[in-house]
Design a protein around this motif. Sequence first.
Motif, PDB file in Angstrom:
ATOM      1  N   SER A  37      -8.150  -1.171  -7.167  1.00 48.42           N
ATOM      2  CA  SER A  37      -8.678  -0.153  -6.162  1.00 48.42           C
ATOM      3  C   SER A  37      -9.131  -0.493  -4.943  1.00 48.42           C
ATOM      4  O   SER A  37      -9.911  -1.529  -4.672  1.00 48.42           O
ATOM      5  N   TYR A  75       3.215   1.639  -2.426  1.00 45.96           N
ATOM      6  CA  TYR A  75       2.963   3.188  -3.097  1.00 45.96           C
ATOM      7  C   TYR A  75       4.574   3.703  -3.087  1.00 45.96           C
ATOM      8  O   TYR A  75       4.471   4.629  -2.063  1.00 45.96           O
ATOM      9  N   LEU A 115      -3.460   5.136 -10.245  1.00 47.34           N
ATOM     10  CA  LEU A 115      -4.351   5.625  -9.519  1.00 47.34           C
ATOM     11  C   LEU A 115      -5.387   6.860  -9.867  1.00 47.34           C
ATOM     12  O   LEU A 115      -6.362   6.765  -9.863  1.00 47.34           O
ATOM     13  N   TYR A 119      -9.372   6.876 -10.113  1.00 49.44           N
ATOM     14  CA  TYR A 119      -9.847   8.017  -9.586  1.00 49.44           C
ATOM     15  C   TYR A 119     -11.051   8.468 -10.528  1.00 49.44           C
ATOM     16  O   TYR A 119     -11.911   8.943 -10.203  1.00 49.44           O
ATOM     17  N   TYR A 152      -6.241   9.576  -2.821  1.00 53.56           N
ATOM     18  CA  TYR A 152      -5.141   8.811  -2.617  1.00 53.56           C
ATOM     19  C   TYR A 152      -5.248   8.351  -1.134  1.00 53.56           C
ATOM     20  O   TYR A 152      -4.923   7.218  -0.808  1.00 53.56           O
ATOM     21  N   GLU A 155      -7.549   5.783  -0.441  1.00 52.99           N
ATOM     22  CA  GLU A 155      -6.980   4.377  -0.966  1.00 52.99           C
ATOM     23  C   GLU A 155      -6.230   3.664   0.069  1.00 52.99           C
ATOM     24  O   GLU A 155      -6.074   2.573   0.267  1.00 52.99           O
TER      25      GLU A 155
END
Length: 771
Positions: A37, A75, A115, A119, A152, A155
Motif C-alpha cells: 500500500s 503496474y 489493489l 482499497y 489507484y 497509489e
Amino acid sequence: METYEGFVAKMTGEVKQDTCATTNKTQGEDGKDTLISCKQLWRTISGKCYKVTKSTVSKKLDEASLMIQQGLEFYHPPNPSTDVEIHKEISPPIYKILFKLRTFLRLDIKITFQLLQHYLIHTFRGERKELVKYLETEESTQLFMLDFAAFYRSERIHLLQCINIIVTHCGNKKHPLSDCYTDVIEKIPDDILELMFSQLISALNVCTPTLLTHGELMVPAQQQQWCQSYLYELMQIINNLFFCLKGYQTSSFNLLKTLQLCMRNDFGKVLPGGCEKYPALIEIICYLEVMLVLLATGLHTEDLFKLLSNSDALDEVNRIVSAMDQKGAHGVIVMGWAFIKNIIADDEEQKTLAESNLENLYGNFDDVCSFLSQLLSNPIFQEPTELSSIAHDLIYKLLHWIVNHNIRDGLDSQPLYKCVTTALVHPEFKKHFWTEDQDRGLHILLIDSSRKFPVDYLSFSSLIELLSRDEHSIVSNLVKYLRTLPTFTERLTPNLKDVLVKKIDDNTNICTQAHYPLYSNQMIPLGTTGNFSTNDNELIVWDYKFSFFDVILSEIEKLFGEMSYGVQNLQPKTVANVTVSMKILANIVHSGFIVEGDMVLPVEAAIELMAKFTDVLEPPNQLLANCLDIVTYLWMDYRDEMYFKLDVIKFLPHVNSLDISPISCINGKFHCGGNGMLQLLMESQLNWDTGPGVDFINLVRLALALLNMTLRLKTTKDMNYLCPLEAKIMYYPNDKNHLRILHSTVDYIYHTFNPNLPTLAVELMRSFAMV
C-alpha cells in the motif's frame, strides 16, 4: 473455491486471522509480486506522520524494493496467462468485477486483485452486506469502479513520492532516515539512475486511453481525468530523475541521454492527445525538463571538464543543440551550451570559435530572458524547496556569464532586468549576488542601471527593492550606498544642450549653468563634468553624488502635482515609480533601520499618499498597500502616533453596523470539501513539505480547532434545546444547509498527510456527541 462473501469478509477486516487485514502488503501464494500500500508506505518512510524506528523503515523499504526499482512500471498491463490463472483460483462473481477493473485500468489482473484488497482495507467505508448490495446494480458498480480508479491513481502518485523521498534524501546526512534510504539504493542490483531513465522512457511511451482499449467507462470525462493524472505523474518522474541525476558526476553520456529524452516530447510540446487542455501543467513539465538538461551539463558543479570524457557523446550533443531554433526552451539550452563550450574549449581556436558563436544569440536574447523570467515566476520555483534553490543556482550562473560577456551592448535589455529581478526574490540567488566580486556578474548590471537613473527609474529601483529585502546589516550598507550614488543621469533636448553643456574634449563635457533637473530642489552645480551616453545622445551622465531618497521625494511631489489636476491626469509611469519607491522604504523600515535624515520626508509622505487616495474610486492599490506596510512596520515604535494619523484620514476599514452570527463565522472558516479535496490538492504538488496543499491543511486544522472551542463555550450544559450553531451542525443536509460538517469531519479522520488533522477530527466528533 473462495466465496464472494468470504472474500468481502476478509477484505473488510471481519476475518481477524487474515493477515492482509493487519498489514500493509498483499501477495500471492508463491510470495512474489508483493504489492505494498503506497499510501501506507509513504506514511511510514517519510517519518512525518508518526514516530518510527529505523528498523521499521528499513523493513518496509525492503518489502517495497521491487516497486521502488520499477516505479509505475510495476503496474504492468494485462497478461492473458495471468487472467487464466486468476480465473481458475477465484469464484466467478469476484472474477467478474476484477476483470471489469482490469479492463478499465489496463492493469494486470493479479495486481488489480491486490489493489482491491488494499482499497477495501484502507478506503472502503462500510460492512460486508453493504458492499454486496451496493454492487448489485450496474450504476452502483460503475460508481464503485470510478472510485477505485481514483484510489489507484492516488497509489501511483504516492509511489512516486516515496521514490522522491529516497532519491532526494539518500545523501542528506541531516535527514534522520538518510541511512535507510541509502541502504535500499545500495541493495538494488541495477544502477538507480538507469532505473530513473527507464521510468521516464516508459512514461513518454504511453497513449491516451480510448473506449476501444479501456472499455465503455473511458468516456471523455474519464479521458481528461487520465490526462491530468498522467501530467502529474510525468512531472513527478522528471523531478525524481532530477534529484537522482544531481547525485552523479557530470558525464557527456548522461547529458546526451537526458537531452534525447527531453527532445522526445520537445520539452512538453509533444504529449498524448487531450493533454493540451492543461497548459499550466505542460508549462511546468517544460520548465522541469529545461532544468534537467542544465543540471546534466554540470553547470552547478566544478565538473564541466568531465564532459570531454566521451567525444562521441559530446559530438552528438553538439549536433542536437545546433539544430535547435534558439527560442523559448530551446533558446535557454542553446545559450547554456554556448556558455559551457566557451569554458571547456581546450585550445584558443576552439575558444575563439565558441565566442564567435555568441553572435548568433543576439537576435533571440530578449526571448530567452523572457522565458527564464516566466520559469522563475512559476510557483514551483518560488517555494522554499531544494528544487527551487538548484534552479536559481543554475540560472544565476547562466545570467552571471551573460552579463560578464556583455552579449547585449550596454545591457539595456528590459527582459534581462525583468529576469534578474524575478530571480533576486529567491534567497539562493541573493546569496550569490552578495558574495561575488563587485566588478563582475550581476553587480555590473546594478552599476549599469545606476548610471541610467533616474531617467530609467524602474530598472535600478526594481533591483534595489529586491536587494532591500534582507537583514539589518545588509540593508544598512545598501542605504549607505543609496545616499551617495556617484552619477546622475539627465535627458537633455538639443536646445537645453546648447544652454547647459559645453564640450571640453572628446570625452568630457561641463555644466555651464546650475539647474534643477528634478521636481524638488536637487541642483546640478555649475562646473559639474559629465559624458553623453553612447547609446542615446540625449542622455548625459553627470559626475555628481546625490541621494536616492531625494529622488523618491521628487517623484512623490510630482505625483501630488499630477493629482492636483484630477486623478485622471496621473501618469502610469509616475505611479509605478512611486509604488516601487514606497516598497523600498517599507523594506528598509522593516529591517529595523532607523528613519532619519533624507528618509524622513519620503516616509512621512506615506500617510499623505494614503489620505490623498482615500476617497478615490479606483486608487492604485499596490501603492496604498506599500504605504500601509510602512505604517505597519512603524507601529511598534510609534503606535499612538500612527493610530492617530490613520484615524484622522479615516483610512482603516470600518462598518457602521455588524451582525456576526456563529454560523457566518463557521461558514467563513470551515471547508466542507472534505478530505478528498485536500488529497487532490496535495497530489497535484511536486513537493509535499510546502505549498498550497500544506497551507490549506493547516487552515482546515485551524477551522476544526475553532469550531471545537466554540462548541465548548456553551453557557450551560442543562439547556434542553440546541443553540443555533449546534442546530446547524446536527441538521440533516439539504438544499438550505450546505455545511455538511458531520460528513466532512468524519472524512478528515482518514486524512493521510498530517497526523494532527485526524486527531482534531476525532476530538470534534466527541464534542458533537456531547451536543
